[in-house]
Design a protein around this motif. Sequence first.
Motif, PDB file in Angstrom:
ATOM      1  N   GLY A 288      38.748  32.662  53.309  1.00 11.86           N
ATOM      2  CA  GLY A 288      38.307  31.649  52.476  1.00 11.86           C
ATOM      3  C   GLY A 288      38.623  30.347  53.310  1.00 11.86           C
ATOM      4  O   GLY A 288      38.854  30.370  54.213  1.00 11.86           O
ATOM      5  N   LEU A 289      38.227  29.448  52.592  1.00  9.77           N
ATOM      6  CA  LEU A 289      38.169  28.045  53.106  1.00  9.77           C
ATOM      7  C   LEU A 289      38.837  26.959  52.059  1.00  9.77           C
ATOM      8  O   LEU A 289      38.272  27.061  51.106  1.00  9.77           O
ATOM      9  CB  LEU A 289      36.453  27.598  53.370  1.00  9.77           C
ATOM     10  N   PHE A 290      39.874  26.071  52.732  1.00 16.83           N
ATOM     11  CA  PHE A 290      40.308  25.165  52.132  1.00 16.83           C
ATOM     12  C   PHE A 290      39.766  23.886  52.605  1.00 16.83           C
ATOM     13  O   PHE A 290      39.693  23.500  53.736  1.00 16.83           O
ATOM     14  CB  PHE A 290      41.917  25.207  52.122  1.00 16.83           C
ATOM     15  N   ILE A 291      39.379  22.993  51.438  1.00  9.22           N
ATOM     16  CA  ILE A 291      39.122  21.592  51.954  1.00  9.22           C
ATOM     17  C   ILE A 291      40.015  20.657  51.469  1.00  9.22           C
ATOM     18  O   ILE A 291      40.547  20.598  50.652  1.00  9.22           O
ATOM     19  CB  ILE A 291      37.671  21.240  51.069  1.00  9.22           C
ATOM     20  N   SER A 292      40.573  19.924  52.681  1.00 11.98           N
ATOM     21  CA  SER A 292      41.304  18.989  52.378  1.00 11.98           C
ATOM     22  C   SER A 292      41.010  17.602  52.827  1.00 11.98           C
ATOM     23  O   SER A 292      39.848  17.318  52.984  1.00 11.98           O
ATOM     24  CB  SER A 292      42.842  19.515  53.191  1.00 11.98           C
ATOM     25  N   GLY A 293      42.016  16.616  52.985  1.00 11.41           N
ATOM     26  CA  GLY A 293      41.718  15.470  53.352  1.00 11.41           C
ATOM     27  C   GLY A 293      41.247  14.483  52.164  1.00 11.41           C
ATOM     28  O   GLY A 293      40.928  14.877  51.111  1.00 11.41           O
ATOM     29  N   GLY A 294      41.413  13.005  52.520  1.00  3.00           N
ATOM     30  CA  GLY A 294      41.635  12.082  51.145  1.00  3.00           C
ATOM     31  C   GLY A 294      40.050  11.923  50.710  1.00  3.00           C
ATOM     32  O   GLY A 294      40.001  11.460  49.536  1.00  3.00           O
ATOM     33  N   VAL A 295      39.027  12.103  51.475  1.00  3.96           N
ATOM     34  CA  VAL A 295      37.748  11.916  50.833  1.00  3.96           C
ATOM     35  C   VAL A 295      37.360  12.531  49.792  1.00  3.96           C
ATOM     36  O   VAL A 295      36.908  12.140  48.659  1.00  3.96           O
ATOM     37  CB  VAL A 295      36.654  11.853  52.014  1.00  3.96           C
ATOM     38  N   ALA A 296      37.244  13.996  49.965  1.00  7.17           N
ATOM     39  CA  ALA A 296      37.063  14.687  48.832  1.00  7.17           C
ATOM     40  C   ALA A 296      37.930  14.775  47.733  1.00  7.17           C
ATOM     41  O   ALA A 296      37.902  14.967  46.553  1.00  7.17           O
ATOM     42  CB  ALA A 296      36.612  16.123  49.280  1.00  7.17           C
ATOM     43  N   ALA A 297      39.148  14.677  48.300  1.00  3.72           N
ATOM     44  CA  ALA A 297      40.289  14.581  46.943  1.00  3.72           C
ATOM     45  C   ALA A 297      40.147  13.374  46.091  1.00  3.72           C
ATOM     46  O   ALA A 297      40.353  13.428  44.937  1.00  3.72           O
ATOM     47  CB  ALA A 297      41.791  14.607  47.751  1.00  3.72           C
ATOM     48  N   ALA A 298      39.592  12.432  46.815  1.00  2.00           N
ATOM     49  CA  ALA A 298      39.320  11.218  45.701  1.00  2.00           C
ATOM     50  C   ALA A 298      38.259  11.405  44.969  1.00  2.00           C
ATOM     51  O   ALA A 298      37.949  10.630  43.840  1.00  2.00           O
ATOM     52  CB  ALA A 298      39.512   9.829  46.492  1.00  2.00           C
ATOM     53  N   THR A 299      37.114  12.142  45.677  1.00  2.00           N
ATOM     54  CA  THR A 299      35.883  12.249  45.098  1.00  2.00           C
ATOM     55  C   THR A 299      35.245  13.613  44.930  1.00  2.00           C
ATOM     56  O   THR A 299      34.643  13.887  45.896  1.00  2.00           O
ATOM     57  CB  THR A 299      34.806  11.150  45.624  1.00  2.00           C
ATOM     58  N   PRO A 300      35.795  14.313  44.143  1.00  2.00           N
ATOM     59  CA  PRO A 300      35.586  15.971  44.274  1.00  2.00           C
ATOM     60  C   PRO A 300      34.073  16.148  44.115  1.00  2.00           C
ATOM     61  O   PRO A 300      33.606  17.187  44.682  1.00  2.00           O
ATOM     62  CB  PRO A 300      36.211  16.590  43.003  1.00  2.00           C
ATOM     63  N   ALA A 301      33.327  15.321  43.743  1.00  2.00           N
ATOM     64  CA  ALA A 301      31.803  15.446  43.597  1.00  2.00           C
ATOM     65  C   ALA A 301      31.120  15.694  44.889  1.00  2.00           C
ATOM     66  O   ALA A 301      29.996  16.194  44.914  1.00  2.00           O
ATOM     67  CB  ALA A 301      31.145  14.432  42.890  1.00  2.00           C
ATOM     68  N   LEU A 302      31.645  15.055  45.977  1.00  2.00           N
ATOM     69  CA  LEU A 302      31.235  15.431  47.454  1.00  2.00           C
ATOM     70  C   LEU A 302      31.267  16.926  47.920  1.00  2.00           C
ATOM     71  O   LEU A 302      30.429  17.210  48.706  1.00  2.00           O
ATOM     72  CB  LEU A 302      32.014  14.526  48.536  1.00  2.00           C
ATOM     73  N   VAL A 303      31.940  17.466  47.145  1.00  2.00           N
ATOM     74  CA  VAL A 303      32.043  18.927  47.491  1.00  2.00           C
ATOM     75  C   VAL A 303      31.461  19.945  46.237  1.00  2.00           C
ATOM     76  O   VAL A 303      31.186  20.972  46.417  1.00  2.00           O
ATOM     77  CB  VAL A 303      33.397  19.667  47.938  1.00  2.00           C
ATOM     78  N   THR A 304      31.578  19.549  45.011  1.00  2.00           N
ATOM     79  CA  THR A 304      31.232  20.194  43.921  1.00  2.00           C
ATOM     80  C   THR A 304      29.639  19.989  43.532  1.00  2.00           C
ATOM     81  O   THR A 304      28.974  20.631  42.931  1.00  2.00           O
ATOM     82  CB  THR A 304      31.836  19.972  42.581  1.00  2.00           C
ATOM     83  N   HIS A 305      28.967  19.068  44.443  1.00  2.00           N
ATOM     84  CA  HIS A 305      27.780  18.843  44.184  1.00  2.00           C
ATOM     85  C   HIS A 305      26.820  20.037  44.797  1.00  2.00           C
ATOM     86  O   HIS A 305      27.285  20.732  45.641  1.00  2.00           O
ATOM     87  CB  HIS A 305      27.237  17.516  45.198  1.00  2.00           C
TER      88      HIS A 305
END
Length: 351
Positions: A288-305
């Motif tokens: 699996g892959l976990f995405i962390s860091g403040g960029v996507a945490a603040a703007t989830p659309a950057l990875v749910t797009h």
Amino acid sequence: MRVLAADIGGTNSRFALYETGGLARGHVPRPQDRLCAVRLPTAGTASFADLLRRAAAEEPGLFTSPALLVLAVAGPVRGGRRCTPPNIPWAVDLDDPALHAPGMPPLPPVLLINDFVAQAYACLRSAAPDEPDAPDVLNMLDVLDGHPVPDAPIAVVGAGTGLGKCLLLPASGDGMPPRVLPSEGGHALFPFTDEREMAFAAFVRAHTGRQVIGDLVVSGPGLRLLHAFHTGQWLEPAEVAARLATGEHGADADHALPHVLSRILSWFARFYGRVCRDYVLETLALGGLFISGGVAAATPALVTHPAFAEAFRQSDTHADLLRAVPVRLVRSPDAGLLGAALYGALHRPTH
């Protein structure tokens, strides 16, 4: 045991004192385990010693009773004693006499680790849950479904001030703590694929004077550069993220800007999916892959797009393999602190 956890990033530094005596193996601390905390801007400090001094002045309770200090720093750790972070203008050197100068808080034994080692440790419980009803202290969001391979490596990738990567290896069963392999893969050259992307690469190179590495593309500064490339406006990363999240574009913008914001969102999501895909393939992180860091945490659309999923699963040879890899987003800003505290609880020095 009380562990003072510190997550030292290029933008912010966080400190928190945790009571870890009740931790079971693989359990991250709960909110009620945190005794006190402080957050400071990293950029406003002159040195690591200055950062510690300011943290102690802000919250004296941090340094009054810890048995261990775990420093998670955004950079490569050498010899367990020194780290020169690429996005911070000073080094962390545990042998620096300034750390013991008058006016400095007393330091307990110190463990120095890479910041993404802490991020990976925070993901341990979610990676191998043995307490199904436990609260989700990491505020996880499922991004892509999949079928993880048992006992396979797990990737952790995250954009913040820079781009972090690490690999979480399955426990060996011999009672030893899990292993995490840190990486400086964010400093590898970024893979652009077409003429328009190459034009962006030239734009980044012209405005930074540097090689175009992942740190400059999939990160807060990368979001700022991408916005400037598409709009000609130079904004801080947080302001760009806010505009992407809300679709707002300001009274002075022209009528086409909402479409431009949509394009920026799509581009960044595609870039994010691409670096995640490449790291999963390079490490065979089929757990699996976990995405962390403040960029996507603040703007989830950057990875749910949809552009993220399309780029992540795009492969002429291994598309089926990638479709089986589940992806989850860590939204808690305290993940680094929680992971550092857990690391300390599992690696407490015996002397």
